[in-house]
Design a protein around this motif. Sequence first.
Motif, PDB file in Angstrom:
ATOM      1  N   PRO A  12     109.653 130.146  75.661  1.00 19.92           N
ATOM      2  CA  PRO A  12     109.046 128.917  75.148  1.00 19.92           C
ATOM      3  C   PRO A  12     109.822 127.650  75.478  1.00 19.92           C
ATOM      4  O   PRO A  12     109.220 126.601  75.730  1.00 19.92           O
ATOM      5  CB  PRO A  12     108.995 129.160  73.637  1.00 19.92           C
ATOM      6  CG  PRO A  12     108.843 130.642  73.517  1.00 19.92           C
ATOM      7  CD  PRO A  12     109.661 131.212  74.636  1.00 19.92           C
ATOM      8  N   LEU A 102      93.976 131.739  76.124  1.00 23.36           N
ATOM      9  CA  LEU A 102      95.311 132.300  76.365  1.00 23.36           C
ATOM     10  C   LEU A 102      95.241 133.420  77.397  1.00 23.36           C
ATOM     11  O   LEU A 102      96.082 133.518  78.292  1.00 23.36           O
ATOM     12  CB  LEU A 102      95.901 132.828  75.056  1.00 23.36           C
ATOM     13  CG  LEU A 102      97.264 133.511  75.181  1.00 23.36           C
ATOM     14  CD1 LEU A 102      98.341 132.537  75.609  1.00 23.36           C
ATOM     15  CD2 LEU A 102      97.646 134.189  73.871  1.00 23.36           C
ATOM     16  N   LEU A 113      98.023 135.474  81.828  1.00 24.76           N
ATOM     17  CA  LEU A 113      98.682 135.034  80.603  1.00 24.76           C
ATOM     18  C   LEU A 113      99.612 133.849  80.821  1.00 24.76           C
ATOM     19  O   LEU A 113      99.699 132.963  79.967  1.00 24.76           O
ATOM     20  CB  LEU A 113      99.442 136.201  79.972  1.00 24.76           C
ATOM     21  CG  LEU A 113      98.650 137.164  79.078  1.00 24.76           C
ATOM     22  CD1 LEU A 113      98.160 136.477  77.825  1.00 24.76           C
ATOM     23  CD2 LEU A 113      97.493 137.826  79.796  1.00 24.76           C
ATOM     24  N   LYS A 114     100.302 133.788  81.946  1.00 29.22           N
ATOM     25  CA  LYS A 114     101.200 132.646  82.192  1.00 29.22           C
ATOM     26  C   LYS A 114     100.397 131.360  82.316  1.00 29.22           C
ATOM     27  O   LYS A 114     100.711 130.347  81.674  1.00 29.22           O
ATOM     28  CB  LYS A 114     102.029 132.861  83.451  1.00 29.22           C
ATOM     29  CG  LYS A 114     102.986 131.700  83.727  1.00 29.22           C
ATOM     30  CD  LYS A 114     103.824 131.915  84.970  1.00 29.22           C
ATOM     31  CE  LYS A 114     104.734 130.719  85.225  1.00 29.22           C
ATOM     32  NZ  LYS A 114     105.542 130.871  86.465  1.00 29.22           N
ATOM     33  N   ILE A 117      99.071 130.349  78.850  1.00 34.49           N
ATOM     34  CA  ILE A 117     100.047 129.680  77.978  1.00 34.49           C
ATOM     35  C   ILE A 117     100.130 128.198  78.313  1.00 34.49           C
ATOM     36  O   ILE A 117     100.119 127.332  77.431  1.00 34.49           O
ATOM     37  CB  ILE A 117     101.427 130.358  78.107  1.00 34.49           C
ATOM     38  CG1 ILE A 117     101.414 131.736  77.438  1.00 34.49           C
ATOM     39  CG2 ILE A 117     102.522 129.483  77.485  1.00 34.49           C
ATOM     40  CD1 ILE A 117     102.624 132.588  77.768  1.00 34.49           C
ATOM     41  N   ARG A 121      98.850 125.002  75.944  1.00 33.23           N
ATOM     42  CA  ARG A 121      99.764 123.916  75.559  1.00 33.23           C
ATOM     43  C   ARG A 121      99.225 122.558  76.026  1.00 33.23           C
ATOM     44  O   ARG A 121      99.248 121.579  75.282  1.00 33.23           O
ATOM     45  CB  ARG A 121     101.161 124.156  76.112  1.00 33.23           C
ATOM     46  CG  ARG A 121     102.155 123.087  75.666  1.00 33.23           C
ATOM     47  CD  ARG A 121     103.608 123.447  75.903  1.00 33.23           C
ATOM     48  NE  ARG A 121     104.456 122.328  75.535  1.00 33.23           N
ATOM     49  CZ  ARG A 121     104.891 122.068  74.310  1.00 33.23           C
ATOM     50  NH1 ARG A 121     104.552 122.881  73.318  1.00 33.23           N
ATOM     51  NH2 ARG A 121     105.651 121.020  74.053  1.00 33.23           N
ATOM     52  N   TYR A 141      98.855 136.249  68.042  1.00 36.90           N
ATOM     53  CA  TYR A 141     100.084 136.929  68.463  1.00 36.90           C
ATOM     54  C   TYR A 141     101.268 136.132  67.928  1.00 36.90           C
ATOM     55  O   TYR A 141     101.567 135.052  68.434  1.00 36.90           O
ATOM     56  CB  TYR A 141     100.165 137.014  69.982  1.00 36.90           C
ATOM     57  CG  TYR A 141      98.930 137.604  70.630  1.00 36.90           C
ATOM     58  CD1 TYR A 141      98.649 138.962  70.531  1.00 36.90           C
ATOM     59  CD2 TYR A 141      98.033 136.803  71.334  1.00 36.90           C
ATOM     60  CE1 TYR A 141      97.522 139.503  71.111  1.00 36.90           C
ATOM     61  CE2 TYR A 141      96.906 137.340  71.916  1.00 36.90           C
ATOM     62  CZ  TYR A 141      96.647 138.685  71.806  1.00 36.90           C
ATOM     63  OH  TYR A 141      95.518 139.210  72.380  1.00 36.90           O
ATOM     64  N   GLU A 143     104.413 136.242  68.292  1.00 38.58           N
ATOM     65  CA  GLU A 143     105.478 135.882  69.236  1.00 38.58           C
ATOM     66  C   GLU A 143     105.110 134.686  70.103  1.00 38.58           C
ATOM     67  O   GLU A 143     105.987 134.056  70.716  1.00 38.58           O
ATOM     68  CB  GLU A 143     105.837 137.087  70.122  1.00 38.58           C
ATOM     69  CG  GLU A 143     104.718 137.580  71.029  1.00 38.58           C
ATOM     70  CD  GLU A 143     103.827 138.625  70.391  1.00 38.58           C
ATOM     71  OE1 GLU A 143     103.178 139.380  71.139  1.00 38.58           O
ATOM     72  OE2 GLU A 143     103.777 138.676  69.147  1.00 38.58           O
ATOM     73  N   ASN A 144     103.825 134.335  70.158  1.00 39.33           N
ATOM     74  CA  ASN A 144     103.403 133.195  70.979  1.00 39.33           C
ATOM     75  C   ASN A 144     103.436 131.871  70.220  1.00 39.33           C
ATOM     76  O   ASN A 144     103.256 130.813  70.830  1.00 39.33           O
ATOM     77  CB  ASN A 144     101.980 133.421  71.512  1.00 39.33           C
ATOM     78  CG  ASN A 144     101.926 134.504  72.565  1.00 39.33           C
ATOM     79  OD1 ASN A 144     102.945 134.872  73.138  1.00 39.33           O
ATOM     80  ND2 ASN A 144     100.748 135.026  72.817  1.00 39.33           N
ATOM     81  N   TYR A 145     103.673 131.915  68.920  1.00 41.71           N
ATOM     82  CA  TYR A 145     103.692 130.687  68.132  1.00 41.71           C
ATOM     83  C   TYR A 145     104.712 129.688  68.670  1.00 41.71           C
ATOM     84  O   TYR A 145     104.482 128.460  68.639  1.00 41.71           O
ATOM     85  CB  TYR A 145     103.978 131.016  66.659  1.00 41.71           C
ATOM     86  CG  TYR A 145     104.264 129.789  65.819  1.00 41.71           C
ATOM     87  CD1 TYR A 145     103.275 128.842  65.603  1.00 41.71           C
ATOM     88  CD2 TYR A 145     105.523 129.586  65.269  1.00 41.71           C
ATOM     89  CE1 TYR A 145     103.536 127.709  64.844  1.00 41.71           C
ATOM     90  CE2 TYR A 145     105.788 128.460  64.511  1.00 41.71           C
ATOM     91  CZ  TYR A 145     104.802 127.525  64.312  1.00 41.71           C
ATOM     92  OH  TYR A 145     105.063 126.405  63.562  1.00 41.71           O
ATOM     93  N   TYR A 147     105.423 128.780  71.532  1.00 50.37           N
ATOM     94  CA  TYR A 147     104.928 127.927  72.614  1.00 50.37           C
ATOM     95  C   TYR A 147     104.207 126.688  72.080  1.00 50.37           C
ATOM     96  O   TYR A 147     104.015 125.713  72.810  1.00 50.37           O
ATOM     97  CB  TYR A 147     103.960 128.706  73.516  1.00 50.37           C
ATOM     98  CG  TYR A 147     104.615 129.791  74.340  1.00 50.37           C
ATOM     99  CD1 TYR A 147     105.434 129.483  75.424  1.00 50.37           C
ATOM    100  CD2 TYR A 147     104.414 131.138  74.044  1.00 50.37           C
ATOM    101  CE1 TYR A 147     106.026 130.471  76.187  1.00 50.37           C
ATOM    102  CE2 TYR A 147     105.006 132.140  74.799  1.00 50.37           C
ATOM    103  CZ  TYR A 147     105.805 131.802  75.863  1.00 50.37           C
ATOM    104  OH  TYR A 147     106.397 132.791  76.619  1.00 50.37           O
ATOM    105  N   ARG A 207     111.164 137.592  68.648  1.00 51.59           N
ATOM    106  CA  ARG A 207     111.429 137.317  70.057  1.00 51.59           C
ATOM    107  C   ARG A 207     112.830 137.770  70.465  1.00 51.59           C
ATOM    108  O   ARG A 207     113.563 137.059  71.147  1.00 51.59           O
ATOM    109  CB  ARG A 207     111.231 135.835  70.379  1.00 51.59           C
ATOM    110  CG  ARG A 207     109.788 135.350  70.194  1.00 51.59           C
ATOM    111  CD  ARG A 207     109.583 133.972  70.794  1.00 51.59           C
ATOM    112  NE  ARG A 207     109.798 134.011  72.230  1.00 51.59           N
ATOM    113  CZ  ARG A 207     108.851 134.277  73.141  1.00 51.59           C
ATOM    114  NH1 ARG A 207     107.615 134.519  72.751  1.00 51.59           N
ATOM    115  NH2 ARG A 207     109.156 134.296  74.419  1.00 51.59           N
TER     116      ARG A 207
END
Length: 342
Positions: A12, A102, A113-114, A117, A121, A141, A143-145, A147, A207
């Motif tokens: 992130p 996403l 996915l990249k 993201i 954003r 998800y 773990e994506n928070y 970002y 993470r």
Amino acid sequence: MSMNIIRELPHPSEIKNEHPLSPELIAQKNMRDEEIKKVFSGESDKFLLIIGPCSADSEEPVLDYITRLRELQEKVKDKVLIIPRIYTGKPRTTGDGYKGMLHQPNPTGNPDLKSGIIAVRNLHMRALAETGFSAADEMLYPENYSYLDDLLAYIAIGARSVENQQHRLVSSGVSIPVGMKNPTGGDISVMMNSITAAQHRHAFIYRGCEVKSDGNPYAHAILRGYVNDKGQSFPNYHYEDLYRLAQTYAEKNLQNPALIVDTNHSNSGKQYLEQIRIAKEILHSMRHSTDIAKLVKGLMIESYIEDGAQKIGENIYGKSITDPCLGWEKSERLVLDIAELL
């Protein structure tokens, strides 16, 4: 091997360095955070409307829609505080189908996915820069928070995620309001346990790091209806449901008792036009009970530019490709009516 690594995704911090917020946008977002928190703490009597598409599937129509919301916000600013829905991850009951921007920045393209993201954003950044709106998203998800943690105004934990330990623990370390939906089966105790967990302090792995959270005093309830063992939808927005939840809150040692009512999903049986009637019934209940009036802080409404929904590939501008939504004209009228009725 049944799981193949495609590539390692950027941390992130890398994404934020490549797509940074200006000091002006950071200050603007922080001011909105405080304004929204005051609604949940009871310091403000404004009514929240968390409103927007079922899923944010395309940047330009979403921004067009949010720009319209900005103009509408000015008309109702004395009574209503709008938080746009920019939902970029879409939970799927069976796991199949479109999973949101996403996963697929291009709904007709392959998962990436990249790129997803970055697209997510950039969409949230453009919304803040061009309209002044920090927005709501679902924490699909946890773990994506990271970002988006410098951009979001509000987080929802979905009906399929609310019992998950990681969602609860990460919510306890979030500094903005987090709404916990009742699970699809309707067990209110699951939702209340999730709120309790999110309001408490925890130590856990996030993470790849050992972290400690302070607890989130703005974790709260979202009623969204439920489905029985035969797959039939039932609502939980009626007067009796709201009053019962107010009593349940009174029995718990929780901070800032609060409720957002989702007017779609199982509350409407996915009959999106019913959102208009449901919203007005909730306001009627608030007028007849001070306990309900104190508890209900706002509504969640699925709305876009065009009425209904379309299949992926039809390419109708501003029409949902997931659940059907209220079109703009009906949405604008509803928001004005809500402000008038408050």
